[in-house]
Scaffold this motif. Structure first.
Motif, mmCIF file in Angstrom:
data_model
loop_
_atom_site.group_PDB
_atom_site.id
_atom_site.type_symbol
_atom_site.label_atom_id
_atom_site.label_comp_id
_atom_site.label_asym_id
_atom_site.label_seq_id
_atom_site.Cartn_x
_atom_site.Cartn_y
_atom_site.Cartn_z
ATOM 1 N N ILE A 13 -11.722 -13.772 13.634
ATOM 2 C CA ILE A 13 -11.361 -13.233 12.274
ATOM 3 C C ILE A 13 -10.533 -14.496 11.014
ATOM 4 O O ILE A 13 -9.854 -15.876 11.763
ATOM 5 N N ARG A 14 -10.203 -14.411 10.534
ATOM 6 C CA ARG A 14 -10.237 -14.716 9.260
ATOM 7 C C ARG A 14 -9.081 -15.824 8.770
ATOM 8 O O ARG A 14 -8.017 -14.878 9.451
ATOM 9 N N GLU A 15 -8.521 -16.973 8.056
ATOM 10 C CA GLU A 15 -7.211 -17.532 8.602
ATOM 11 C C GLU A 15 -6.774 -18.240 7.223
ATOM 12 O O GLU A 15 -8.442 -18.632 6.855
ATOM 13 N N LYS A 16 -6.218 -18.456 6.714
ATOM 14 C CA LYS A 16 -5.654 -18.500 5.391
ATOM 15 C C LYS A 16 -4.110 -19.479 5.747
ATOM 16 O O LYS A 16 -3.294 -19.186 6.286
ATOM 17 N N ASP A 17 -3.582 -20.772 5.461
ATOM 18 C CA ASP A 17 -2.878 -21.319 5.377
ATOM 19 C C ASP A 17 -2.063 -21.145 7.224
ATOM 20 O O ASP A 17 -0.917 -20.624 7.098
ATOM 21 N N GLY A 18 -2.596 -21.261 7.833
ATOM 22 C CA GLY A 18 -2.384 -20.732 9.097
ATOM 23 C C GLY A 18 -2.167 -19.438 9.529
ATOM 24 O O GLY A 18 -1.599 -18.727 10.986
ATOM 25 N N GLU A 19 -2.206 -18.332 9.074
ATOM 26 C CA GLU A 19 -1.785 -16.746 8.787
ATOM 27 C C GLU A 19 -3.259 -16.442 9.170
ATOM 28 O O GLU A 19 -4.238 -16.271 8.747
ATOM 29 N N LYS A 20 -3.504 -15.575 9.917
ATOM 30 C CA LYS A 20 -4.965 -14.522 10.087
ATOM 31 C C LYS A 20 -4.528 -13.370 9.282
ATOM 32 O O LYS A 20 -3.409 -12.626 9.238
ATOM 33 N N LEU A 21 -5.678 -12.596 9.486
ATOM 34 C CA LEU A 21 -5.789 -11.445 7.874
ATOM 35 C C LEU A 21 -5.596 -10.579 8.819
ATOM 36 O O LEU A 21 -6.854 -10.081 9.443
ATOM 37 N N GLN A 22 -5.086 -10.082 9.146
ATOM 38 C CA GLN A 22 -3.996 -8.847 10.419
ATOM 39 C C GLN A 22 -4.017 -7.931 8.914
ATOM 40 O O GLN A 22 -2.675 -8.081 8.346
ATOM 41 N N GLY A 39 -14.532 -10.216 9.689
ATOM 42 C CA GLY A 39 -13.312 -11.410 9.538
ATOM 43 C C GLY A 39 -12.130 -10.793 9.872
ATOM 44 O O GLY A 39 -11.041 -11.398 10.008
ATOM 45 N N ILE A 40 -11.895 -8.825 9.367
ATOM 46 C CA ILE A 40 -10.503 -8.552 9.686
ATOM 47 C C ILE A 40 -9.345 -8.338 10.606
ATOM 48 O O ILE A 40 -10.798 -7.649 11.480
ATOM 49 N N ASP A 41 -8.785 -8.167 11.249
ATOM 50 C CA ASP A 41 -8.826 -7.804 12.317
ATOM 51 C C ASP A 41 -7.222 -5.909 11.586
ATOM 52 O O ASP A 41 -6.290 -6.561 11.120
ATOM 53 N N LEU A 42 -8.377 -5.165 12.024
ATOM 54 C CA LEU A 42 -7.430 -3.884 11.754
ATOM 55 C C LEU A 42 -7.081 -3.282 12.759
ATOM 56 O O LEU A 42 -7.477 -2.615 13.716
ATOM 57 N N LYS A 43 -5.555 -2.498 12.539
ATOM 58 C CA LYS A 43 -5.095 -2.120 13.490
ATOM 59 C C LYS A 43 -4.872 -0.680 13.077
ATOM 60 O O LYS A 43 -4.285 -0.257 11.670
ATOM 61 N N ASN A 44 -5.002 0.632 13.292
ATOM 62 C CA ASN A 44 -5.086 1.851 13.093
ATOM 63 C C ASN A 44 -3.274 2.283 13.800
ATOM 64 O O ASN A 44 -3.387 2.636 15.287
ATOM 65 N N GLU A 45 -2.498 2.097 12.561
ATOM 66 C CA GLU A 45 -1.391 3.269 12.323
ATOM 67 C C GLU A 45 -1.353 4.553 12.826
ATOM 68 O O GLU A 45 -1.759 5.252 11.158
ATOM 69 N N SER A 46 -1.583 5.294 13.698
ATOM 70 C CA SER A 46 -1.729 6.727 13.660
ATOM 71 C C SER A 46 -0.021 7.275 14.005
ATOM 72 O O SER A 46 0.187 6.320 14.756
ATOM 73 N N SER A 47 0.157 8.147 13.301
ATOM 74 C CA SER A 47 1.426 8.787 13.061
ATOM 75 C C SER A 47 1.540 9.552 12.939
ATOM 76 O O SER A 47 0.798 11.020 12.129
ATOM 77 N N ASP A 48 2.702 10.792 12.624
ATOM 78 C CA ASP A 48 2.615 12.317 11.696
ATOM 79 C C ASP A 48 2.318 12.347 11.261
ATOM 80 O O ASP A 48 2.606 11.282 9.769
ATOM 81 N N VAL A 49 2.016 13.544 9.798
ATOM 82 C CA VAL A 49 2.129 13.395 8.442
ATOM 83 C C VAL A 49 3.193 12.950 7.486
ATOM 84 O O VAL A 49 3.158 12.837 6.357
ATOM 85 N N ASP A 50 4.847 13.473 8.311
ATOM 86 C CA ASP A 50 6.072 12.884 7.608
ATOM 87 C C ASP A 50 6.115 11.564 7.539
ATOM 88 O O ASP A 50 6.486 11.557 6.434
ATOM 89 N N THR A 51 6.161 10.568 8.587
ATOM 90 C CA THR A 51 6.118 9.476 8.173
ATOM 91 C C THR A 51 4.691 9.290 7.514
ATOM 92 O O THR A 51 4.804 7.775 6.363
ATOM 93 N N VAL A 52 3.649 9.455 7.696
ATOM 94 C CA VAL A 52 2.508 8.934 6.913
ATOM 95 C C VAL A 52 2.538 8.865 5.164
ATOM 96 O O VAL A 52 2.463 8.183 4.425
ATOM 97 N N SER A 53 3.498 10.460 4.849
ATOM 98 C CA SER A 53 4.367 10.438 3.417
ATOM 99 C C SER A 53 5.279 9.143 3.266
ATOM 100 O O SER A 53 4.700 9.015 2.704
#
Length: 606
Positions: free
Chosen positions: A383-392, A419-433
């Motif tokens: 996973i990529r890093e920059k200034d001690g932070e991971k690319l999430q 090198g990108i840590d991708l998190k799928n944040e799955s939610s209801d459509v009202d929340t997405v909107s």
């Protein structure tokens, strides 16, 4: 252009077949969850399944897909878009011309027209509508960009409208603005808040009779429509809790038409009795919107987008790391066209050419190089890093949209490969909107329907169209701003030479592509089905291989007529036969209300 799917499908068709058979089997034993299960009151009632979101039926404020499609049947524009190819044709106006400078447009209004309530329709209604949008901010929410170049609109007599522009304008200014009756709307105290959800007065072929939230929309034929009263008496939109329930309903004969089918659903209906399929040219694009650091029209930043996405190299790396061709074939099962930018291939004069010098393909090595150049170096676990932070990063998706969920499953490992840590944040459509409005995302699945002239979609990519964190202001495609793009937008807006304008539109899309505020994944085919034992004579747009629903105009349903008794072959359990079964599975809230999630996903936007 689009190709037929009836005789093709390689190995991916075989893989999809397992899922399709399972789906078909479940349909055979599971009744539809319908918002209403009565048989039609008349053989002349077209029943359409829907689960689309509705905020209101106010043509000045709503830009969601279902209301917008309804407006096209309720109201007319000065000029229309022809069913054959989307070109400009007669609407309320029979003739139009512009002066030598392209600044004054004069329209001749069709004589002796009436509104649906019998009152005369004249040029004064047109001028009143346009002036309301020019003078009142709350009346310009949906289509305000279309009148920004208007200096004044006049009605010198009942049969003439004169639009004077600030600058010459390439696209016909009489397009895309629904004209409303002054004698109705001028009496409304707060027109920007008016829901317009019953007994509408308009000039189109059908008028809104009633609306019950999450249950039904009823449109009745307009006897005063200047082209003649439609052969249908009524159109009913019926709500269903999910798209699979809609598929069950078309099989049972409980509804007559559905659109927006997934590839699996479309395949499962291939052998359904008395069900005709339509694989139509789509005017939509689907993609992934990337938060470039959203701000309002004045440049005030807001939201929680990852600061790394403010660097276009990181956004370009994300695109280079996505295998769009595999997604198109696997997720869409080839029921979509390869894409470049946000103008779909159904408009070949405007779509970004595939041989454009800016177009780049799937390239993991290039994606890694771009991240290196942006200062994101490979760290622990790759996973990529920059200034001690991971690319999430967070990918916001609709939990009830299978295509979005499938897309996320493909993209997550591809992002890890670069090198990108991708998190799928799955939610209801009202929340997405809500979250996308507030800029609380890194990436989300997006999409729009595009009209034949590209001006509007270009306009909502300009800096001045960015809304604030509460959604006030304009309408933005990606919350992106680029001054060079804005200049090109303005230049094409006033360029009267078609070839030169096409070149400007190409250059504008090239900047958007190179800046990568979004990644266009595909142009989805519009997959539809209708009951051939009930209705025929649906009109497609374009006429050669086009779609029936979601047109730019009112052609799809206004030509529909019931089949003759000889043509109706019957088959399957009729709508009445399903009443007892369907009633058992309807989801009821309290004293008879309908419990239904509002679907404000990417397919809800016009």
């Amino acid at each position: 252009m689009l190709t037929s799917h009836s005789l093709r499908r390689g190995w991916q068709r075989c893989l999809a077949g397992v899922a399709a058979l399972a789906l078909a089997g479940s349909m055979a034993v599971s009744p539809a969850q319908a918002a209403t299960s009565e048989a039609p009151a008349s053989e002349n009632v077209l029943r359409i399944a829907t689960d689309g979101f509705i905020d209101s039926f106010n043509p000045f404020t709503s830009f969601y897909l279902v209301p917008t499609n309804t407006f096209r049947y309720m109201y007319e524009n000065l000029v229309a878009n022809d069913a054959k190819d989307g070109s400009i044709t007669e609407g309320l106006a029979t003739e139009w011309n512009t002066d030598s400078e392209g600044k004054v447009w004069t329209y001749t209004i069709r004589p002796d027209m009436k509104w649906s309530d019998g009152e005369p329709l004249t040029s004064k209604d047109v001028a009143w509508t346009y002036n309301q949008m020019m003078e009142k901010e709350e009346m310009a929410v949906a289509n305000g960009s279309l009148v920004e170049n208007f200096d004044k609109v006049e009605a010198p007599d009942d049969g003439t409208v004169k639009i004077t522009l600030k600058k010459p304008q390439a696209n016909n200014p009489g397009q895309e603005i629904p004209v409303v009756p002054e004698h109705v709307w001028s009496k409304i105290d707060k027109p920007g808040e008016f829901k317009n959800d019953e007994k509408s007065v308009g000039s189109g072929p059908f008028q809104l009779e009633s609306y019950e939230a999450n249950k039904s929309i009823t449109l009745k034929a307009n006897p005063n429509f200047w082209r003649g009263k439609p052969k249908l008496d009524e159109i009913q939109y019926r709500y269903y809790t999910n798209s699979d329930a809609q598929v069950q309903a078309i099989r049972s004969g409980e509804v007559d038409f559905i659109t927006g089918l997934s590839p699996d659903q479309f395949t499962a209906l291939e052998n359904a009795h008395n069900v005709e399929l339509n694989d139509g040219n789509g005017r939509r694009f689907n993609g992934i919107s990337i938060n470039p650091g959203v701000a309002d029209a004045k440049g005030k930043e807001f939201g929680t987008g990852h600061e790394a996405l403010g660097d276009k190299k990181v956004r370009q790396a994300i695109r280079a790391g996505i295998d769009t061709e595999t997604l198109r074939k696997q997720v869409m099962q080839d029921y979509a066209q390869p894409a470049t930018s946000f103008i779909p291939a159904v408009y070949p004069d405007w779509a970004l050419k595939s041989d454009s010098s800016v177009i780049s393909g799937f390239d993991v090595a290039e994606a890694k190089k771009l991240l290196d150049d942006a200062g994101w170096k490979e760290g622990s676990g790759g996973i990529r890093e920059k200034d001690g932070e991971k690319l999430q990063l967070r990918f916001l998706t609709d939990a009830d949209a299978p295509i979005e969920q499938s897309t996320a499953k493909f993209i997550k490992p591809w992002m890890k490969d670069i090198g990108i840590d991708l998190k799928n944040e799955s939610s209801d459509v009202d929340t997405v909107s809500e979250r996308t409005t507030k800029g609380d995302y890194d990436m989300y699945f997006s999409g729009w329907s595009i009209n034949p002239d590209p001006d509007y979609q270009l306009s909502i990519n300009t800096c001045g169209q960015r809304p604030d964190a509460d959604g006030n202001g304009g309408t933005s495609q990606d919350g992106w701003c680029n001054k060079e793009f804005d200049k090109l937008y303005q230049a094409q807006h006033v360029e009267l030479d078609q070839a030169k304008r096409q070149d400007l539109v190409q250059k504008a899309q090239a900047i958007h592509y190179e800046e990568a505020p979004s990644v266009t994944l595909w142009y989805p085919n519009q997959l539809e089905a209708y009951r051939s034992d009930r209705f025929d004579n649906f009109t497609k747009q374009p006429s050669d291989g086009g779609a029936i629903a979601n047109q730019v105009g009112y052609w799809g349903y206004s030509s529909v007529e019931p089949v003759s008794e000889e043509e109706a072959t019957g088959g399957g359990m009729g709508a009445g036969g399903w009443i007892g079964i369907a009633a058992a599975v309807i989801v009821v809230l309290g004293g008879g209300g309908w419990l239904l999630s509002r679907r404000k996903n990417s397919d809800d936007r016009e």
